[in-house]
Design a protein around this motif. Structure first.
Motif, PDB file in Angstrom:
ATOM      1  N   LYS A  44     -41.160 -59.096 -59.527  1.00  0.00           N
ATOM      2  CA  LYS A  44     -42.359 -59.798 -60.010  1.00  0.00           C
ATOM      3  C   LYS A  44     -42.914 -59.131 -61.270  1.00  0.00           C
ATOM      4  O   LYS A  44     -43.294 -59.800 -62.229  1.00  0.00           O
ATOM      5  CB  LYS A  44     -43.432 -59.822 -58.906  1.00  0.00           C
ATOM      6  CG  LYS A  44     -43.124 -60.840 -57.828  1.00  0.00           C
ATOM      7  CD  LYS A  44     -44.357 -61.280 -57.099  1.00  0.00           C
ATOM      8  CE  LYS A  44     -44.690 -60.394 -55.946  1.00  0.00           C
ATOM      9  NZ  LYS A  44     -45.764 -60.948 -55.114  1.00  0.00           N
ATOM     10  N   LYS A  51     -40.885 -59.944 -64.328  1.00  0.00           N
ATOM     11  CA  LYS A  51     -41.183 -61.259 -64.890  1.00  0.00           C
ATOM     12  C   LYS A  51     -42.546 -61.238 -65.598  1.00  0.00           C
ATOM     13  O   LYS A  51     -42.714 -61.793 -66.672  1.00  0.00           O
ATOM     14  CB  LYS A  51     -41.191 -62.300 -63.767  1.00  0.00           C
ATOM     15  CG  LYS A  51     -41.358 -63.724 -64.276  1.00  0.00           C
ATOM     16  CD  LYS A  51     -41.473 -64.700 -63.113  1.00  0.00           C
ATOM     17  CE  LYS A  51     -41.971 -66.054 -63.602  1.00  0.00           C
ATOM     18  NZ  LYS A  51     -42.571 -66.829 -62.521  1.00  0.00           N
ATOM     19  N   GLN A  52     -43.501 -60.547 -64.964  1.00  0.00           N
ATOM     20  CA  GLN A  52     -44.850 -60.446 -65.535  1.00  0.00           C
ATOM     21  C   GLN A  52     -44.790 -59.895 -66.956  1.00  0.00           C
ATOM     22  O   GLN A  52     -45.466 -60.376 -67.861  1.00  0.00           O
ATOM     23  CB  GLN A  52     -45.708 -59.529 -64.649  1.00  0.00           C
ATOM     24  CG  GLN A  52     -47.099 -59.248 -65.197  1.00  0.00           C
ATOM     25  CD  GLN A  52     -47.793 -58.121 -64.426  1.00  0.00           C
ATOM     26  OE1 GLN A  52     -47.336 -57.692 -63.366  1.00  0.00           O
ATOM     27  NE2 GLN A  52     -48.903 -57.641 -64.949  1.00  0.00           N
ATOM     28  N   SER A  61     -39.047 -56.700 -54.235  1.00  0.00           N
ATOM     29  CA  SER A  61     -39.690 -57.937 -54.678  1.00  0.00           C
ATOM     30  C   SER A  61     -40.754 -57.642 -55.725  1.00  0.00           C
ATOM     31  O   SER A  61     -40.925 -58.386 -56.693  1.00  0.00           O
ATOM     32  CB  SER A  61     -40.340 -58.655 -53.501  1.00  0.00           C
ATOM     33  OG  SER A  61     -39.388 -59.013 -52.547  1.00  0.00           O
ATOM     34  N   ILE A  62     -41.500 -56.547 -55.515  1.00  0.00           N
ATOM     35  CA  ILE A  62     -42.574 -56.218 -56.453  1.00  0.00           C
ATOM     36  C   ILE A  62     -41.984 -55.926 -57.833  1.00  0.00           C
ATOM     37  O   ILE A  62     -42.510 -56.370 -58.856  1.00  0.00           O
ATOM     38  CB  ILE A  62     -43.401 -55.024 -55.923  1.00  0.00           C
ATOM     39  CG1 ILE A  62     -44.106 -55.424 -54.617  1.00  0.00           C
ATOM     40  CG2 ILE A  62     -44.422 -54.576 -56.957  1.00  0.00           C
ATOM     41  CD1 ILE A  62     -44.834 -54.296 -53.936  1.00  0.00           C
TER      42      ILE A  62
END
Lengths: 291, 386
Positions: free
Chosen positions: B240, B243-244, B236-237
């Protein structure tokens, strides 16, 4: 190229602030009892998990956060009262082992009371990255760094100006003398555990939107936070911050410019080097042996 | 004193006969001992927990239906807490003290590898629930497994990439056993599959930020797609962070991310991530003609009815292991360890949740590339890709 450097720096500061927030709790307990509380990572976990589950139960976020911190404070107090205080007078090593036991107990309890799954906490102010010179910064990172700055400033004031903070420091320096001038050293110990637990929980809540939270999240975070506190010098809140940032930025730069395979090795090299050159840490008091 | 009068002798005889009958009866009723060790707590708990629940649920069902070979199945489950050392201790206990007939377990690759020597020496059938290909490659006489290997996953991913014209990739892997094995397979397969790895990065256990590695991959000239090898919170990280940093090239992960926790944990950032997964994950969108549809639907209904929580593919591995073993025991008609082992090896066309198993002396998994479907995260759920 410079936007790349900036991105590594942002990553390093975010991760470093995470380590620093966890490391602060180690410093506070060490300050008042010379004990390394290895259950500190579990308070970070309790903060995140309690907030997630309270929110799932329908509590609005601010209320969930407040209750989660309160819960951690109560558990921290109970840990001091029922596990550490009865062992007063035992060697510091024994007490450290008690805290390791407590961490295993708290982790197991969290798995039973809550669950074993990964949980996600929404970011406080959205997850749209902010552009800084071509590098992307998550708003939550600002919360983490800001939270760290506020907590450190508050602690600095507390330890140098508030009566009770000074009493805690006095207890750390010389428990017998502190007792003689009328300080309840026993109370100070309990207070330090409660305070460290509360700060740990706040740290856990601030970083949960970045790291996710689960029953075992405290293990690695606790270890890294401990490293930060050691590098910076145990007992000094500023030390934990400096140590956290040094380790975090070194990890990010190594991953970025050398190889991500050596990232953890470099972090441990720094810790080794600091311990060799300045055994009391960057900001630590030099120990003077009394004869 | 007359001890040996007719009546006493008669009484003794009847008594002894009765005792013997009871003893014989008990022997016929002696249960089949199934030993299980799983990581129901610790780092891999989210894998081990559904596995444990699945086994408990179905052993109960098997027993309610009269057991196997007319005998009840006696289940002994140990929780190794995701520690390889504990796993080894429990396997020794299962073999020496509990004297089980068959072992199912080993939630993680590390815990499986830790016990293989012990099982091979004791000589009893062992079905592992862990992912990596090292478990069955090279083939070990007594060791089988049900989950698709990382090798199959990488092959499936590479096939999908090539179909989309993507041949130059960036790779990021964690430091766990599965992560490393998966990345190793990607490196080993890249030449034969015609894929080129331009950036090869890793991250440590418990890392909470992978933006430096992803920034490097983003800035590597010519990278057309990204593959992440790992499982748990980092999946998940990574999504994220991806996307960041605003990375737009296609994002692939493995079946290690095939859990709704991955999507929820990524908080919307998992949209568009592609991964190979067991058909179970998208059972509702499978056509009725799909051979696994019936069995996967039944498992999903039974699990969700029993535990009021969504299924994961990990519980499916346990389901397949249990029924592969049950079928083999039925065919063998006894609990002779060699007979059961060779029957498992002869498994042919067994329709499970993970796919259709056909084993052989050279293949102790028995699944191929077709047992995977490609899915893409879409609107917070899984969407079947053609």
């Amino acid at each position: 190229m410079s936007s790349q450097f900036l991105q590594f720096l942002i990553s390093g500061i975010t991760v470093g602030a995470t380590y620093a927030l966890v490391g602060l709790g180690f410093s506070i307990v060490y300050n008042s009892s010379q004990v390394i509380n290895f259950a500190q990572g579990e308070f970070v976990m309790i903060g995140g998990m309690a907030t997630v589950f309270l929110m799932a139960a329908g509590a609005p976020m601010p209320l969930a956060i407040a209750l989660a911190v309160l819960l951690a404070v109560v558990i921290g107090f109970a840990l001091g009262k029922f596990a550490i205080e009865p062992a007063r007078g035992a060697p510091v090593v024994s007490i450290i082992i008690i805290t390791i036991g407590a961490s295993i107990f708290l982790r197991g309890a969290a798995m039973l009371v809550w669950d074993r799954n990964l949980h996600h906490m929404p970011a406080f102010s959205g997850s749209d990255p902010i552009d800084i010179g071509g590098a992307a910064l998550l708003p939550q990172s600002v919360w983490v760094v800001g939270g760290m700055v506020i907590i450190v400033a508050a602690l600095q004031v507390f330890f140098s100006h508030a009566r009770i903070g000074k009493a805690m420091l006095a207890t750390a320096f010389n428990p017998l003398a502190a007792q003689l001038v009328g300080i309840s050293t026993r109370g100070m110990l309990l207070l330090s555990f409660a305070l460290a637990a509360g700060i740990g929980a706040i740290a856990g809540i601030l970083i949960a939107p970045i790291t996710l939270t689960y029953a075992g999240v405290g293990i690695m975070l606790g270890l890294k936070g401990f490293s930060a506190a050691i590098v910076g010098g145990l007992g000094n809140p500023m030390g934990a911050v400096a140590g956290g940032l040094v380790v975090g930025i070194a990890e990010a730069m190594t991953a970025g410019y050398i190889s991500s395979a050596y990232k953890d090795a470099v972090a441990f090299l720094i810790i080794l080097a600091v311990l060799l050159i300045r055994p009391s840490g960057l900001f630590g008091r030099r120990e003077s042996e009394r004869v | 004193m007359k001890i040996w009068d007719v009546r006493t002798v008669l009484g003794w005889t009847v008594g002894l006969l009765a005792a013997a009958t009871i003893a014989l009866g008990a022997q016929a009723q002696e249960p089949i001992k199934l030993g299980v060790f799983l990581s129901a707590t610790g780092g891999a708990a989210f894998l081990g927990d559904p596995e444990k629940k699945t086994i408990e649920l179905y052993v109960e069902k098997i027993n309610a239906d009269g057991g196997l070979l007319g005998r009840q199945v006696q289940l002994t489950i140990y929780d190794d807490g995701t520690k390889a050392k504990e796993a080894l201790t429990f396997v020794k206990r299962l073999i020496d003290q509990d004297k089980v007939d068959l072992i199912i377990g080993g939630t993680t690759t590390g815990n499986t590898m830790a016990v293989i020597n012990e099982v091979e020496q004791a000589g009893l059938p062992f079905i592992s629930l862990a992912g990596a290909s090292v478990i069955i490659d090279p083939v070990k006489k007594w060791v089988f497994k049900t989950p698709h290997t990382d090798r199959l996953a990488v092959q499936k991913i590479f096939t999908d990439m090539k179909a989309r014209g993507l041949t130059k990739i960036g790779l990021l892997a964690g430091s766990g056993g599965f992560d490393k094995s998966c990345a190793g397979n990607a490196r080993a397969l890249m030449e034969s599959e015609g894929v080129e790895i331009l950036a090869d990065e890793t991250h440590g256990a418990g890392d909470t930020d992978m933006t430096p590695q992803l920034t490097k991959i983003k800035n590597t000239e010519g990278v057309q797609a990204f593959l992440y090898c790992g499982f748990g919170a980092p999946t998940s990280i990574v999504a994220k962070n991806y996307k960041q940093l605003g990375i737009t090239i296609p994002h692939y992960q493995t079946h290690g991310s095939a859990s709704v926790r991955f999507i929820k944990g990524a908080d919307g950032a998992a949209e568009g991530v592609r991964l190979p997964a067991a058909a179970l994950l998208v059972v509702d969108s499978l056509p009725d003609s799909h051979p696994q549809k019936a069995i996967a639907s039944a498992y999903k209904a039974a699990y969700e009815d029993g535990y009021k929580e969504p299924i994961s593919t990990f519980g499916g591995h346990a389901y397949d292991a249990l029924f592969l073993a049950a079928e083999a025991i039925k065919r063998a008609g006894s609990l002779d360890k060699e007979a059961v082992r060779s029957e498992i090896e002869k498994t042919n066309g067994f329709i499970g949740v993970d796919g259709i198993f056909t084993m052989s002396p050279d293949d102790h998994l028995g699944l191929d590339n077709d047992s995977f479907v490609m899915v893409e995260v879409h609107d917070g759920g899984w969407k079947l890709q053609e």
